[in-house]
Design an enzyme around this catalytic site. Structure first.
Site, mmCIF file in Angstrom:
data_model
loop_
_atom_site.group_PDB
_atom_site.id
_atom_site.type_symbol
_atom_site.label_atom_id
_atom_site.label_comp_id
_atom_site.label_asym_id
_atom_site.label_seq_id
_atom_site.Cartn_x
_atom_site.Cartn_y
_atom_site.Cartn_z
ATOM 1 N N ASN A 18 24.803 21.521 158.888
ATOM 2 C CA ASN A 18 24.689 20.034 159.324
ATOM 3 C C ASN A 18 24.742 19.302 157.699
ATOM 4 O OD1 ASN A 18 24.650 17.222 159.751
ATOM 5 N ND2 ASN A 18 22.893 17.698 160.979
ATOM 6 N N PHE A 19 26.136 18.497 157.131
ATOM 7 C CA PHE A 19 25.702 18.116 155.902
ATOM 8 C C PHE A 19 24.978 16.341 155.684
ATOM 9 C CE2 PHE A 19 29.705 20.406 153.574
ATOM 10 C CZ PHE A 19 29.366 21.470 153.559
ATOM 11 N N LYS A 20 25.196 16.205 156.604
ATOM 12 C CA LYS A 20 24.670 14.692 156.920
ATOM 13 C C LYS A 20 25.026 14.022 155.528
ATOM 14 C CE LYS A 20 20.362 16.512 158.617
ATOM 15 N NZ LYS A 20 18.830 16.452 158.943
ATOM 16 N N HIS A 102 21.675 13.765 167.574
ATOM 17 C CA HIS A 102 20.797 14.012 166.433
ATOM 18 C C HIS A 102 19.742 13.391 166.135
ATOM 19 C CE1 HIS A 102 19.767 15.187 162.218
ATOM 20 N NE2 HIS A 102 19.808 16.381 162.501
ATOM 21 N N GLU A 171 15.735 20.487 167.676
ATOM 22 C CA GLU A 171 15.117 20.082 166.847
ATOM 23 C C GLU A 171 13.969 19.852 166.797
ATOM 24 O OE1 GLU A 171 18.773 20.196 163.907
ATOM 25 O OE2 GLU A 171 18.700 18.780 164.487
ATOM 26 N N GLY A 177 13.921 18.255 157.443
ATOM 27 C CA GLY A 177 14.489 17.565 156.510
ATOM 28 C C GLY A 177 12.685 17.743 155.422
ATOM 29 N N SER A 207 14.215 22.615 158.699
ATOM 30 C CA SER A 207 13.784 23.127 157.793
ATOM 31 C C SER A 207 13.736 24.808 158.135
ATOM 32 C CB SER A 207 12.108 23.452 157.619
ATOM 33 O OG SER A 207 11.760 21.727 157.403
#
Ligand code: 13P
Length: 247
Positions: A18-20, A102, A171, A177, A207
């Site tokens: 997931n590039f965000k 998300h 998640e 993060g 993570s």
């Protein structure tokens, strides 16, 4: 049938990046081409997903097990929804995969469960592969397992769990993060509880990095990973694809 499906997937773990809000259109193209070549050269057949930013979506020529997906889109074909994209824009690039629910959309952008369910049902009705994310914030985790599970079950309100093209991703918000990875036993417990109710592929995210990936993939009921930060470097992502392919 569903059992067969999950057994098959358990043999071939999934890996998703997931590039965000990272990478440009140019660097995304280089990243995708690099990963695609790697999958071809190494003959890797695991399902691999990449979710670039909306501005970097494109019609990439990839092997069949590498899919590009949207991090987000509105539940509409087109129309007057400033700042949003719909299926018309995704169709232009043949995108048929989307992330829904998300934690950053829920907790930073303020999407409600009702809005998330609307999106889910819209993209389900268009046959999209949906990666549906769930997970609890720290204060809920600290309140205990019953509260955590109660919170997670509410994130399934309005969500059709029998949908064929559904992949789940657990998640925990506090592990995203932050560099804080959930303990093996925590992941194992939550994954077991979810799997008991819902027989769908279930990814873990939060993570994940090269040094903990193997341990996470070894946990029962973990069918793969959804990775942010450590996947944005293409060499590191390829290392993690390699580790995944051996599981
Ligand atoms: P990190 O890997 O940066 O913790 O992010 C996880 C995530 O949110 C993937 O969707």
């Amino acid at each position: 049938m569903m059992q067969e499906q999950s057994e098959q997937i358990a043999k071939h773990k999934i890996i998703a990046s997931n590039f965000k809000t990272n990478h440009t259109r140019k660097s995304t193209k280089e990243f995708v081409e690099n990963v695609n070549k790697f999958l071809q050269d190494e003959n890797i057949t695991n399902e691999v997903y990449i979710f670039p930013t909306a501005t970097a979506l494109n019609e990439f020529d990839t092997v069949s097990n590498l899919s590009l997906g949207a991090q987000n889109a509105y539940c509409v074909k087109n129309g007057s929804f400033t700042g949003e994209i719909g299926t018309e824009q995704l169709d232009e690039f043949g995108i048929k995969t989307i992330l829904i629910g998300h934690s950053e959309r829920r907790h930073v952008l303020g999407e409600s469960q009702k809005e998330i369910a609307l999106k889910y049902n819209y993209y389900k009705s268009h046959g999209y592969q949906i990666i549906y994310c769930i997970g609890e914030p720290l204060e809920v985790k600290e309140a205990g397992l019953t509260e955590t599970l109660g919170y997670i079950w509410e994130q399934f309100d309005g969500i059709d769990l029998d949908y064929d093209n559904l992949i789940l991703a657990y998640e925990p918000v506090w592990a995203i993060g932050t560099g804080v990875v959930a303990k093996v036993e925590d992941i194992a417990t939550i994954h077991r509880k979810i799997k008991k109710k819902i027989d769908k592929p279930l990814l873990y995210g939060g993570s994940v990095k090269p040094s903990n990936l193997e341990e996470i993939l070894n946990i029962e009921n973990v069918d793969g990973t959804l990775i942010g930060t450590s996947s944005w470097d293409v060499e590191q992502f390829k290392d993690m694809i390699s580790i995944t392919s051996k599981k």
